[in-house]
Scaffold this active site. Structure first.
Site, PDB file in Angstrom:
ATOM      1  N   VAL A  23      48.317  10.854  39.617  1.00  0.00           N
ATOM      2  CA  VAL A  23      49.430   9.997  39.750  1.00  0.00           C
ATOM      3  C   VAL A  23      49.206   8.866  40.626  1.00  0.00           C
ATOM      4  O   VAL A  23      49.062   7.697  40.234  1.00  0.00           O
ATOM      5  CB  VAL A  23      50.688  10.636  40.167  1.00  0.00           C
ATOM      6  CG1 VAL A  23      51.903   9.822  40.272  1.00  0.00           C
ATOM      7  CG2 VAL A  23      51.093  11.997  39.155  1.00  0.00           C
ATOM      8  N   GLY A 101      41.645  26.136  32.747  1.00  0.00           N
ATOM      9  CA  GLY A 101      40.364  26.684  32.424  1.00  0.00           C
ATOM     10  C   GLY A 101      39.981  26.745  31.133  1.00  0.00           C
ATOM     11  O   GLY A 101      40.120  25.656  30.428  1.00  0.00           O
ATOM     12  N   ASP A 126      38.645  31.630  38.165  1.00  0.00           N
ATOM     13  CA  ASP A 126      37.570  32.332  37.631  1.00  0.00           C
ATOM     14  C   ASP A 126      36.194  31.439  37.795  1.00  0.00           C
ATOM     15  O   ASP A 126      35.164  32.278  37.811  1.00  0.00           O
ATOM     16  CB  ASP A 126      37.605  32.801  35.932  1.00  0.00           C
ATOM     17  CG  ASP A 126      38.624  33.700  35.872  1.00  0.00           C
ATOM     18  OD1 ASP A 126      39.251  34.272  36.795  1.00  0.00           O
ATOM     19  OD2 ASP A 126      39.199  33.675  34.600  1.00  0.00           O
ATOM     20  N   LYS A 213      30.997  53.415  58.384  1.00  0.00           N
ATOM     21  CA  LYS A 213      32.325  54.097  58.643  1.00  0.00           C
ATOM     22  C   LYS A 213      33.202  53.879  57.253  1.00  0.00           C
ATOM     23  O   LYS A 213      34.381  54.353  57.102  1.00  0.00           O
ATOM     24  CB  LYS A 213      32.988  53.845  60.005  1.00  0.00           C
ATOM     25  CG  LYS A 213      32.339  54.136  61.088  1.00  0.00           C
ATOM     26  CD  LYS A 213      32.262  55.895  61.419  1.00  0.00           C
ATOM     27  CE  LYS A 213      31.463  56.203  62.460  1.00  0.00           C
ATOM     28  NZ  LYS A 213      30.322  57.081  62.114  1.00  0.00           N
ATOM     29  N   HIS A 214      32.856  52.788  56.629  1.00  0.00           N
ATOM     30  CA  HIS A 214      33.499  52.817  55.427  1.00  0.00           C
ATOM     31  C   HIS A 214      32.850  51.944  54.599  1.00  0.00           C
ATOM     32  O   HIS A 214      31.722  51.489  54.539  1.00  0.00           O
ATOM     33  CB  HIS A 214      34.862  51.384  55.894  1.00  0.00           C
ATOM     34  CG  HIS A 214      34.272  50.283  56.364  1.00  0.00           C
ATOM     35  ND1 HIS A 214      34.339  50.053  57.560  1.00  0.00           N
ATOM     36  CD2 HIS A 214      33.669  49.307  55.667  1.00  0.00           C
ATOM     37  CE1 HIS A 214      33.594  48.722  58.006  1.00  0.00           C
ATOM     38  NE2 HIS A 214      33.188  48.209  56.613  1.00  0.00           N
TER      39      HIS A 214
HETATM   40  O1  F6P Z   1      42.125  33.143  33.995  1.00  0.00           O
HETATM   41  C1  F6P Z   1      42.692  32.908  35.319  1.00  0.00           C
HETATM   42  C2  F6P Z   1      43.161  34.561  35.541  1.00  0.00           C
HETATM   43  O2  F6P Z   1      43.757  34.494  36.955  1.00  0.00           O
HETATM   44  C3  F6P Z   1      42.157  35.556  35.273  1.00  0.00           C
HETATM   45  O3  F6P Z   1      41.135  35.719  36.669  1.00  0.00           O
HETATM   46  C4  F6P Z   1      43.002  36.694  35.029  1.00  0.00           C
HETATM   47  O4  F6P Z   1      42.288  37.746  34.384  1.00  0.00           O
HETATM   48  C5  F6P Z   1      44.164  36.140  34.350  1.00  0.00           C
HETATM   49  O5  F6P Z   1      44.074  34.785  34.627  1.00  0.00           O
HETATM   50  C6  F6P Z   1      45.439  36.710  34.642  1.00  0.00           C
HETATM   51  O6  F6P Z   1      46.199  36.080  33.881  1.00  0.00           O
HETATM   52  P1  F6P Z   1      47.924  36.390  33.823  1.00  0.00           P
HETATM   53  O7  F6P Z   1      48.071  35.430  35.090  1.00  0.00           O
HETATM   54  O8  F6P Z   1      48.559  35.553  32.785  1.00  0.00           O
HETATM   55  O9  F6P Z   1      48.495  37.885  34.026  1.00  0.00           O
END
Ligand code: F6P
Length: 319
Positions: A23, A101, A126, A213-214
């Site tokens: 903007v 995305g 992602d 330990k984990h």
């Molecule tokens: O694409 C982004 C993302 O956060 C992925 O990592 C995930 O699998 C998906 O969206 C989850 O989608 P929603 O928020 O619709 O459950």
């Protein structure tokens, strides 16, 4: 000119900082800027809202998206795309920036094929978008995961437990791998690679024998669920295994400094592309520089490579 922006698909921290930059860069270039509420769905059923400099005050540091978002499957239909186009032209909007995305990029490509001036801003936790080394939200999401795992580590260590932590990533293991490196996970389970539970179990036995330990396993949601993974590993190792699904906590909260800086750079680039009449292009980070590439570029067609070398390194470093 009148340029609009929409956010689509899963929200990503940094989207608001990018809306602000789009903007204000637009205003500095003498344009009117509009926001389309609710992503592609709003393009068909909603009305653009005018965005002034003051409309985007105090959003730089907030997660989510002030424009809201949607996953609008109908936008794959040509009749729906044509309807969106008619509404954009009637307004009139002279150019559109789509932020989101892979699914959102596909919508932007369709509008561009219909000859509407369209550009894209990569935003997805992602970080699996082709043609760009970075998508907004990734850094914040990793930091959200690290913050949670650091807390879980305290209790995991106290009880000498295995913890399986499920992170987002339906089709992509990029987030899981980066989280694995950042958290020192013993193993990372991703959709791009078949899972060898026997191998993971023997690695876990070895780390416990060494006195650790984990243990942490990071599993991307598209590669299996945390509970089943924990039950399988408990049975194979004889150790107690707990599980946690981090879910949408990963996607919320204030964007990190990196996401704010990248938002400013990528969104300003997108506005500059529209200003210069360069359409059908995505703002991108490549080799450390903000640049742009055509939707038709070969790099924009390929799926983003999963950093398998990071995965091997995470597993070496956890031994
Ligand atoms: O694409 C982004 C993302 O956060 C992925 O990592 C995930 O699998 C998906 O969206 C989850 O989608 P929603 O928020 O619709 O459950």
């Amino acid at each position: 000119m009148n340029f609009a922006i929409l956010t689509s698909g899963g929200d990503a921290p940094g989207m608001n900082a990018a809306i602000r930059a789009f903007v204000r860069r637009g205003i500095s270039l003498g344009h009117h800027v509009w926001g389309i509420p609710r992503g592609f769905e709003g393009l068909v059923h909603g009305e653009p809202v005018p965005l002034q400099a003051a409309s985007v005050a105090n959003i730089l540091m907030t997660g989510g998206t002030i424009l809201r978002t949607s996953r609008f499957r109908d936008f794959t239909l040509q009749a729906v795309q044509e309807e969106a186009l008619q509404r954009l032209k009637a307004h009139p909007i002279d150019g559109l920036a789509v932020m989101g995305g892979n699914g959102s990029l596909a919508g932007a490509v369709q509008l561009s094929r219909l000859r509407f001036p369209t550009v894209a801003i990569p935003a997805s936790i992602d970080n699996d978008m082709p043609g760009t080394d970075y998508s907004l939200g990734f850094d914040t999401a990793i930091n959200n995961i690290v913050g949670s795992v650091d807390k879980i580590r305290d209790t995991a260590s106290a009880h000498e437990r295995i913890f399986v932590v499920e992170v987002m990533g339906n089709r992509s293991g990029h987030l899981a791998i980066a989280a694995g490196l950042a958290c020192g996970a013993e193993a990372v389970i991703i959709p791009e690679r078949p899972t060898d539970y026997g191998h993971i179990a023997s690695q876990l036995q070895a780390t416990f024998a060494r006195g650790k330990k984990h243990s942490f396993i990071i599993v991307a949601e598209g590669a299996g669920d945390a509970r089943t993974t924990a039950e399988a590993l408990a049975q194979l190792t004889g150790h107690e295994a707990k599980w946690v699904v981090l879910g949408h906590i990963q996607r919320g909260g204030p964007p990190t400094a990196q996401d704010r800086v990248m938002a400013a750079l990528l969104a300003s680039k997108a506005m500059e592309l529209l200003d210069q009449g360069q359409h059908g292009r995505m703002a991108a980070l490549r080799d450390g520089f903000v640049t742009d590439l055509s939707f038709d570029d070969e790099a924009a067609q390929r799926t983003a490579p999963t950093p398998m070398n990071w995965l091997s390194l995470a597993e070496i470093l956890a031994r």
